[in-house]
Enzyme design. Structure first.
Site, PDB file in Angstrom:
ATOM      1  N   LYS A  35      46.196  51.053 -86.850  1.00  0.00           N
ATOM      2  CA  LYS A  35      47.140  51.824 -85.575  1.00  0.00           C
ATOM      3  C   LYS A  35      46.838  52.506 -84.918  1.00  0.00           C
ATOM      4  O   LYS A  35      47.130  52.891 -84.290  1.00  0.00           O
ATOM      5  CB  LYS A  35      48.365  51.677 -86.393  1.00  0.00           C
ATOM      6  CG  LYS A  35      49.280  52.576 -87.027  1.00  0.00           C
ATOM      7  CD  LYS A  35      50.284  52.804 -87.624  1.00  0.00           C
ATOM      8  CE  LYS A  35      50.818  53.293 -89.104  1.00  0.00           C
ATOM      9  NZ  LYS A  35      50.496  54.595 -89.075  1.00  0.00           N
ATOM     10  N   THR A  36      46.475  53.634 -85.662  1.00  0.00           N
ATOM     11  CA  THR A  36      45.677  55.260 -84.540  1.00  0.00           C
ATOM     12  C   THR A  36      44.373  54.432 -83.464  1.00  0.00           C
ATOM     13  O   THR A  36      44.255  55.114 -82.677  1.00  0.00           O
ATOM     14  CB  THR A  36      45.104  55.779 -85.862  1.00  0.00           C
ATOM     15  OG1 THR A  36      45.937  56.119 -87.001  1.00  0.00           O
ATOM     16  CG2 THR A  36      44.583  57.353 -85.170  1.00  0.00           C
ATOM     17  N   ASP A 209      54.061  57.205 -82.830  1.00  0.00           N
ATOM     18  CA  ASP A 209      53.097  56.621 -84.301  1.00  0.00           C
ATOM     19  C   ASP A 209      54.092  57.438 -85.220  1.00  0.00           C
ATOM     20  O   ASP A 209      55.350  57.618 -84.965  1.00  0.00           O
ATOM     21  CB  ASP A 209      51.436  57.998 -84.282  1.00  0.00           C
ATOM     22  CG  ASP A 209      51.197  57.076 -85.678  1.00  0.00           C
ATOM     23  OD1 ASP A 209      51.506  55.754 -85.651  1.00  0.00           O
ATOM     24  OD2 ASP A 209      50.506  57.671 -85.445  1.00  0.00           O
ATOM     25  N   GLU A 210      54.228  55.978 -86.556  1.00  0.00           N
ATOM     26  CA  GLU A 210      55.007  56.095 -87.398  1.00  0.00           C
ATOM     27  C   GLU A 210      56.228  56.347 -86.723  1.00  0.00           C
ATOM     28  O   GLU A 210      57.285  56.963 -87.518  1.00  0.00           O
ATOM     29  CB  GLU A 210      55.014  57.920 -88.413  1.00  0.00           C
ATOM     30  CG  GLU A 210      53.374  57.475 -88.861  1.00  0.00           C
ATOM     31  CD  GLU A 210      53.082  57.187 -89.792  1.00  0.00           C
ATOM     32  OE1 GLU A 210      53.282  55.884 -90.543  1.00  0.00           O
ATOM     33  OE2 GLU A 210      51.733  57.441 -90.372  1.00  0.00           O
ATOM     34  N   GLN A 240      56.912  51.057 -94.295  1.00  0.00           N
ATOM     35  CA  GLN A 240      56.330  52.576 -94.562  1.00  0.00           C
ATOM     36  C   GLN A 240      57.053  53.642 -94.244  1.00  0.00           C
ATOM     37  O   GLN A 240      56.837  54.947 -93.837  1.00  0.00           O
ATOM     38  CB  GLN A 240      54.434  52.781 -93.743  1.00  0.00           C
ATOM     39  CG  GLN A 240      53.789  52.332 -94.485  1.00  0.00           C
ATOM     40  CD  GLN A 240      52.323  52.571 -94.295  1.00  0.00           C
ATOM     41  OE1 GLN A 240      51.668  53.419 -93.956  1.00  0.00           O
ATOM     42  NE2 GLN A 240      51.885  51.906 -93.236  1.00  0.00           N
ATOM     43  N   ARG A 600      46.887  53.512-100.067  1.00  0.00           N
ATOM     44  CA  ARG A 600      45.829  54.877 -99.685  1.00  0.00           C
ATOM     45  C   ARG A 600      44.060  54.154 -99.960  1.00  0.00           C
ATOM     46  O   ARG A 600      43.306  54.961 -99.281  1.00  0.00           O
ATOM     47  CB  ARG A 600      46.493  56.068 -99.925  1.00  0.00           C
ATOM     48  CG  ARG A 600      47.695  57.123 -99.439  1.00  0.00           C
ATOM     49  CD  ARG A 600      47.813  56.607 -98.381  1.00  0.00           C
ATOM     50  NE  ARG A 600      48.305  55.113 -97.662  1.00  0.00           N
ATOM     51  CZ  ARG A 600      48.492  55.299 -96.570  1.00  0.00           C
ATOM     52  NH1 ARG A 600      48.096  55.413 -95.676  1.00  0.00           N
ATOM     53  NH2 ARG A 600      49.398  54.207 -96.425  1.00  0.00           N
TER      54      ARG A 600
END
Length: 786
Positions: A35-36, A209-210, A240, A600
DNA sequence: GGCGACAAACTTTTT
DNA sequence: GTTTGTCGCC
């Protein structure tokens, strides 16, 4: 790299997301799905293909760390013009806006950001007689309310009282708290349409984002920023969302299409980060959440090593085992320390690992917890800077008026604050209040001289501000107020400490001499902003920032990735924590944290579960995290390193131990007991870490190793078994009162020394005749009254 | 008003 | 076990 090359690296969905640039776009992006990359590529695409100017783009992320990373990646793609793209957190964007227009909504020109401690201190000033702890509790509620843009429930009179008083006091200082950075921005845009138009015209493209972690206030701010010509894109993953406790609403991401017109949706369903094996485990866990959007996430990297679960006896064994493994990885891979991370649920868990890593000479760094900014001496310095630039800052004043001692006691300080707060002619200026108090003889005795000295020093220093660089100015302030002397003395008395306070101060002075902070008010503002919004960035010594093993909370790992991840403390009451007072929603949030933590890991994932742990100086039994049980057996390797499991099963971890703590297990179904058997399968991995210490022919450790491993906890497993067998449950009718004499099967005779509420239930403090003390949950103890 | 001794409370998670 | 808060004495 050319744009075509950049685009050619994207998969179909990612490319689609980059190319949609009208109306609104919502990108559902699973963990590790790039996504980044989509956001940064969108920025590059907007600049180079769509011809949008870099400064017309605003990207909002969740942490400052993510901001830096994103800015870097954008610069890599488009060169220096990438610096012009505004990449900020919601909060720092708010500060940016309020620095320009904050005075329109009643803020001080040089407003400072009050952190939680400052805010609590402020509230305590207004209610000096109330209990500090209680005030802190209420403040927490106030903060959440503000994040949600809600007012307190009228039924809770005390909360209402605190809420309005707090707001009143905060306005008096001209400063803002965390929530205000958003709320005041909203207020500004709502009450000043001309500003709103200006801002809307400036930003043609807004990327968030997020998004799943945004709260109501942030959502409202976003809506005000989006004008008719603005393209908005939000990226997130409902699985998330881990900041519900701070007011984050998953609803925001689900309701995005309702809030913004012409919303197109793109789903990124390919995980490029983790191996298939790791993703399988993460999915096993997250599948247990009932409230989540259906989705499929598949691993690009097929296969991979099975994640492992290690069962150990104690917290110390856990740390030892991690260290042991790290060392072995390091033997074959010099980078092993740098690309490994230890993830824990609460900051307090880091200590054991720090100790062990230190003793073994393994380099490590901690993200978060011990913040440079939180050090007493640094907070003092910052308080002095704040006070010098805003004499209405009563919190800073209270902190420093009698430090070093000027013989001004609590009574005098209260009087001074009283004047500052109530006297209309003074407008909250604490220095004027001091002068008035001296003139009108409100202050008596030795305190008068002290207040005079303080005011004199203040007057001498204030004239200097702006005439020299800020670093020098701070140093002068510290000298004039005797603060430097104070800490020089402290350093001599505290010479055992490794960190010298004066050195920290020196570092701070140096920092203020950096070009970007050195110049007058602007520099100070920039610095204070950095200090409060990005506390971890300060004081990161070179070489310590990224070198070595990373110690980090699960929350803080958001957006990060590591080759190798150790998840530690996977026990109920720790993770998920405080099981019995949690709602189903809380558990689901914990489960999402677990999901985030697991994903992660790129290649290796190790989970640790201890059967006892030292808490408050007592050995407490622990039970395996419910999340471990949710993992399909075929997806993990389980390794039992516990003492009792290595002696022919005599003291095996079996159902009986679970039943000892049945109070925690109840309500989560029979999976609890049925899984109990899995642990007694006594699986021992013979190839990786264990074989060196064990007798190959026996498949068991040498006696010496076994006893070394357990010498501290020798009692614990045995005791648990005994307790479970002979005293299965305390009859509900038995109650204990302070002063009762009791006999514990484990610890002998003693006296009940206290009875109180803790963590939502009744607990007993017991003083045993042996001298040891203990705390026990009332409904779980099996004491015999004597 | 300052300081030392003792007792009690203590553990979510963060911008 | 550690930190913070309270009490009593100087």
């Amino acid at each position: 790299m050319s744009m075509d090359q950049i685009l050619s690296q994207l998969n179909e969905q990612q490319l689609e997301a980059v190319k949609i640039n009208d109306g609104s776009l919502l990108v559902f992006a699973g963990a590790g799905s790039g996504k980044t990359r989509v956001i940064t590529t969108k920025i590059a695409y907007a600049i180079e293909v769509l011809g949008i100017k870099a400064h017309q783009i605003l990207a909002v992320t969740f942490t400052n760390k993510a901001c830096r990373e994103m800015q870097e990646r954008v610069i890599n793609m488009v060169g220096d013009t990438g610096n012009m793209v505004m990449i900020r957190t919601f909060h720092s964007f708010g500060v940016w806006l309020l620095r320009r227009y904050g005075q329109l909504v009643g803020l001080d020109k040089n407003f400072k950001i009050y952190d939680d401690d400052d805010s609590i201190a402020l509230l305590c000033q207004a209610y000096p007689d109330d209990n500090k702890k209680e005030i802190a509790g209420y403040y927490k509620k106030i903060a959440v309310l503000k994040d949600r843009l809600e007012k307190p429930n009228k039924m809770d009179e005390r909360l209402c009282k605190y809420y309005s008083k707090y707001e009143e006091q905060l306005r008096r200082t001209g400063n803002v708290d965390f929530a205000d950075m958003i709320i005041k921005s909203i207020e500004l845009l709502q009450t000043h349409p001309e500003v709103q138009t200006e801002v809307q015209n400036r930003f043609r493209m807004i990327l968030v984002d997020e998004y799943q972690d945004s709260n109501k206030a942030q959502f409202n701010l976003l809506k005000l920023l989006v004008g008719p010509e603005t393209f908005i894109c939000a990226v997130g993953d409902d699985d998330q969302s881990i900041y519900r406790f701070r007011g984050a609403e998953v609803k925001n991401i689900l309701d995005f299409p309702k809030a913004f017109k012409n919303t197109k949706k793109v789903v990124l369903g390919k995980n490029y980060r983790c191996t298939e094996s790791i993703l399988d485990v993460a999915k096993d866990v997250i599948d247990n959440n009932r409230t989540r959007a259906e989705k499929t996430l598949s691993a690009y990297n097929q296969g991979g090593d099975l994640p492992q679960i290690y069962y150990v006896d104690s917290g110390i064994d856990e740390a030892d085992q991690v260290v042991k493994m790290l060392k072995q990885f390091h033997e074959s891979d010099p980078e092993a320390y740098n690309n490994s991370a230890i993830l824990y649920r609460t900051n307090s868990q880091s200590k054991d690992f720090e100790d062990r890593l230190m003793i073994n000479g393994i380099p490590y760094h901690i993200v978060g917890s011990l913040r440079f900014y939180d050090r007493e001496e640094i907070r003092d310095c910052i308080a002095m800077i704040s006070l010098m630039t805003n004499p209405r800052d009563s919190v800073a004043f209270q902190r420093m008026i009698n430090k070093p001692s000027r013989k001004i006691g609590d009574v005098s300080i209260e009087k001074l604050l009283e004047i500052a707060i109530t006297d209309q002619s003074i407008q909250g200026d604490v220095i004027l209040a001091c002068k008035k108090a001296v003139d009108e003889k409100v202050i008596r005795g030795a305190a008068v001289e002290g207040v005079k000295n303080f005011v004199d020093a203040f007057d001498r220093c204030q004239g200097l501000f702006g005439t020299m660089e800020n670093g020098k100015f701070l140093k002068q302030v510290l000298l004039e107020f005797g603060i430097l002397d104070f800490y020089v003395k402290r350093d001599t008395t505290e010479r055992l400490k490794i960190n010298k306070r004066t050195e920290n101060i020196e570092q701070l002075v140096n920092m203020l001499s950096f070009e970007e902070f050195s110049d007058g008010q602007e520099g100070v503002n920039r610095f204070l902003e950095l200090a409060s919004l990005e506390a971890s960035a300060l004081g990161e010594e070179e070489g310590h920032g990224t070198e070595g093993v990373t110690l980090i909370t699960m929350h803080n790992t958001k957006g990060l990735e590591f080759e190798r991840v150790f998840m530690v403390g996977m026990e109920n009451e720790i993770f998920p924590g405080r099981l019995d007072e949690r709602t189903e929603e809380d558990i689901e949030e914990e489960r999402r944290i677990c999901y985030v933590a697991m994903t992660r890991a790129k290649k290796e994932l190790y989970m640790f579960c201890a059967s006892s742990r030292l808490r408050w100086g007592n050995v407490q039994p622990e039970s395996p995290s419910m999340f471990l049980k949710e993992i399909d057996e075929s997806h993990v390797e389980e390794i039992d390193l516990r003492f009792k499991s290595r002696f022919g099963g005599q003291f095996r971890f079996d159902n009986r131990q679970d039943s000892y703590r049945s109070g925690y297990g109840n309500g989560f179904g029979n999976s609890y007991t049925s899984h109990g058997n899995r642990y007694s399968a006594n699986y021992v991995n013979t190839e990786k870490f264990f074989n060196r210490d064990q007798d190959e022919t026996e498949g068991r450790p040498k006696p010496s190793e076994a006893s070394r491993f357990n010498i501290r906890n020798m009692k614990s497993p045995v005791l648990i078994k005994k307790g479970a067998a002979s005293a299965p449950a305390k009859p509900a009718s038995v109650t204990y009162e302070v002063g009762d004499r009791i006999r514990s099967e484990f610890y002998g005779e003693g006296t009940i020394s206290g009875k109180r509420q803790f963590a939502g239930r009744e607990v007993l403090d017991v003083k045993f005749d042996s001298g040891r003390t203990g705390t026990f949950a009332c409904d779980k103890v099996t004491f015999e009254k004597i």
